[in-house]
Enzyme design. Structure first.
Site, mmCIF file in Angstrom:
data_model
loop_
_atom_site.group_PDB
_atom_site.id
_atom_site.type_symbol
_atom_site.label_atom_id
_atom_site.label_comp_id
_atom_site.label_asym_id
_atom_site.label_seq_id
_atom_site.Cartn_x
_atom_site.Cartn_y
_atom_site.Cartn_z
ATOM 1 N N LYS A 90 9.335 -4.504 -3.794
ATOM 2 C CA LYS A 90 7.992 -4.240 -4.295
ATOM 3 C C LYS A 90 7.528 -5.344 -5.237
ATOM 4 C CE LYS A 90 5.498 -0.060 -5.212
ATOM 5 N NZ LYS A 90 5.621 1.334 -5.589
HETATM 6 C C1 F1P Z 1 3.006 -9.658 -4.935
HETATM 7 C C2 F1P Z 1 3.838 -9.488 -3.666
HETATM 8 C C3 F1P Z 1 3.217 -8.506 -2.704
HETATM 9 C C4 F1P Z 1 4.090 -8.257 -1.481
HETATM 10 C C5 F1P Z 1 5.576 -8.027 -1.795
HETATM 11 C C6 F1P Z 1 6.093 -8.859 -2.934
HETATM 12 O O1 F1P Z 1 3.114 -8.560 -5.762
HETATM 13 O O2 F1P Z 1 3.931 -10.751 -3.063
HETATM 14 O O3 F1P Z 1 1.998 -9.012 -2.255
HETATM 15 O O4 F1P Z 1 3.584 -7.148 -0.755
HETATM 16 O O5 F1P Z 1 5.881 -6.680 -1.961
HETATM 17 O O6 F1P Z 1 5.128 -9.037 -4.016
HETATM 18 P P1 F1P Z 1 2.156 -8.306 -6.993
HETATM 19 O O7 F1P Z 1 2.187 -9.525 -7.867
HETATM 20 O O8 F1P Z 1 0.789 -8.054 -6.469
HETATM 21 O O9 F1P Z 1 2.751 -7.101 -7.688
#
Ligand code: F1P
Length: 349
Positions: free
Chosen positions: A341
Site C-alpha cells: 500500500k
Molecule cells: C503511491 C503508490 C500508489 C500505488 C502503490 C504504491 O502511494 O505508488 O500509487 O498504488 O500502492 O504507492 P501514495 O503516495 O499515493 O500513498
C-alpha cells in the site's frame, strides 16, 4: 470475497466526490487567499505511481488555464534538484507517507517553497507539514490499488484549478458550478453501463495486450487506466497521447490488440476518432469511453460534460473494467502480487 474492497471503493466514489465538492467550495476563499499571499512564479506537482498521474493531470489543467505548471515524479523532483525559489509545490499522496514524496517535500521546504498538500490521510507527514493541507477525505481505501482516491485527487485538482481560474474569468466560474455534476454523472454511468462493462471483461478475459489512448488532461488518465489493468490483471498495458499513436505505435497493431479510447466531446473529437478507425482497419479491437453518441464499437457512454471535467467519468469506467477483468482471470484485485500500500525505502539524510 475476492475484490470486495476494490469493488465497493469504485462504486462508492460518486457519494464521496459529492462531499469533496462541497468541502472544497467551502475552502474557496482560503485557497484564493493562499495563492494571493504566496503568488508562486511556478507551480510544481509531484507524487509517485497513481498519485504522480494525478499530478500530471493537474499540470495539464493548470497549464490550460495559463499557470506555469510542471509535474515530475517525486523521485525526480528530489534527485534532480528541480525546486526553484518563489514556487509552490503540490505533493500528492494517498498515504501522505510515501518516501520519495516525503523527500521531495522536505527538500522543497528547505528551499522555502510553499507547500499545498493533497492527501487522503490527515494523520500523515504531508498533511502535518504543508502550508495548506487538503484532505480529500474519500474514506479509507482498504484495497491496495487506488481507485476512489485517484478520482478524488483529479476531481480536487479540477475544482482547485477552476477556483483559481474563476478569479479572472466568468466562464471558468460557470465551469466551477458545472463541476458539481460530476458525481451524479459517475453514478448514472455505473447504473447504465455496469452490465456492459462486465460483458466486455468476459469477452476480453484471454486478451494479452491492451492500449489506452487519451489526449491532454486525459493522457495521464490513460496512463492510470493502463496501470489499473496492469496492477489488477498483470497484463502489460501501454498508453499514448491519442494523436501520437500514428507516430510509431501504429506499426504494432494486429487483431490481438484491444485499444481503449478515452475520447470526450471536444473540438478535436473527429480527429481523435480517426485514429481509432485506422486502428480498426488494421485489425485492432476498439472500446470507446465517451459522452458522445457513437454507434460503432463497444461504447461506455456517460452523460454530457465539458471535456475539462471528463477525467473522473473516463477513469471510473476503466476502474470497473479492470476490476471485472481481474475477477474473470481469477485474481484478487484487492491484493495484487508484489505490491504494498505504501512504499517506504531507507531514509536518506
Ligand atoms: C503511491 C503508490 C500508489 C500505488 C502503490 C504504491 O502511494 O505508488 O500509487 O498504488 O500502492 O504507492 P501514495 O503516495 O499515493 O500513498
Amino acid at each position: 470475497m475476492r475484490g470486495q474492497y476494490t469493488y465497493r471503493e469504485i462504486i462508492e466514489q460518486a457519494e464521496r466526490l459529492r462531499r469533496l465538492y462541497e468541502s472544497l467550495i467551502s475552502m474557496k476563499e482560503k485557497i484564493i487567499d493562499f495563492f494571493e499571499m504566496n503568488k508562486p512564479k511556478r507551480i510544481y506537482l509531484t507524487g509517485c505511481g497513481t498519485s504522480f498521474y494525478a499530478a500530471l493531470h493537474g499540470m495539464y489543467l493548470l497549464k490550460i488555464l495559463n499557470f506555469a505548471a510542471f509535474a515530475f515524479p517525486a523521485s525526480e523532483f528530489y534527485f534532480l534538484d528541480l525546486a526553484e525559489k518563489s514556487s509552490l509545490l503540490i505533493p500528492i499522496s494517498r498515504s501522505g507517507e510515501t518516501t520519495e514524496t516525503v523527500w521531495a517535500t522536505k527538500k522543497a521546504k528547505k528551499q522555502e517553497l510553499s507547500i499545498l498538500a493533497l492527501t487522503n490521510n490527515p494523520k500523515s507527514f504531508l498533511y502535518e507539514n504543508a502550508d495548506l493541507a487538503i484532505n480529500i477525505n474519500v474514506g479509507e481505501e482498504k484495497s491496495i490499488v487506488m481507485t476512489k482516491t485517484f478520482s478524488g485527487f483529479i476531481y480536487a485538482l479540477e475544482i482547485l484549478s477552476l477556483i483559481l481560474g474563476s478569479r479572472k474569468s466568468s466562464q471558468l466560474e460557470e465551469l466551477l458550478t458545472i463541476a458539481k455534476e460530476v458525481p451524479e454523472i459517475v453514478k448514472q454511468e455505473f447504473r447504465g453501463n455496469e452490465g456492459k462493462i462486465r460483458q466486455l471483461a468476459k469477452k476480453y478475459r484471454a486478451q494479452d495486450r491492451f492500449i489506452v489512448l487519451g489526449f491532454g488532461p486525459l493522457y495521464p488518465v490513460s496512463m492510470e487506466a493502463a496501470l489499473k489493468i496492469k496492477e489488477t490483471s498483470y497484463i502489460a498495458t501501454e498508453s499514448f497521447s491519442t494523436l501520437e499513436f500514428r507516430h510509431g505505435p501504429m506499426a504494432s497493431i494486429d487483431e490481438n490488440v484491444v485499444v481503449i479510447g478515452l475520447i470526450p466531446r471536444s473540438p478535436r473529437f473527429e480527429k481523435e476518432i480517426e485514429v481509432l478507425r485506422e486502428i480498426e482497419e488494421k485489425g485492432g479491437k476498439i472500446i470507446l469511453v465517451t459522452n458522445e453518441d457513437v454507434k460503432e464499437w463497444d461504447v461506455i457512454r456517460y452523460d454530457d460534460i465539458h471535456e475539462y471535467l471528463a477525467g473522473v467519468p473516463s477513469i471510473a469506467a476503466i476502474q470497473l473494467f479492470a476490476y471485472y477483468l481481474s475477477i474473470e482471470k481469477g485474481y484478487d484485485p484487492d491484493k495484487p502480487r508484489y505490491l504494498t500500500k505504501v512504499v517506504k525505502i531507507g531514509e536518506r539524510k
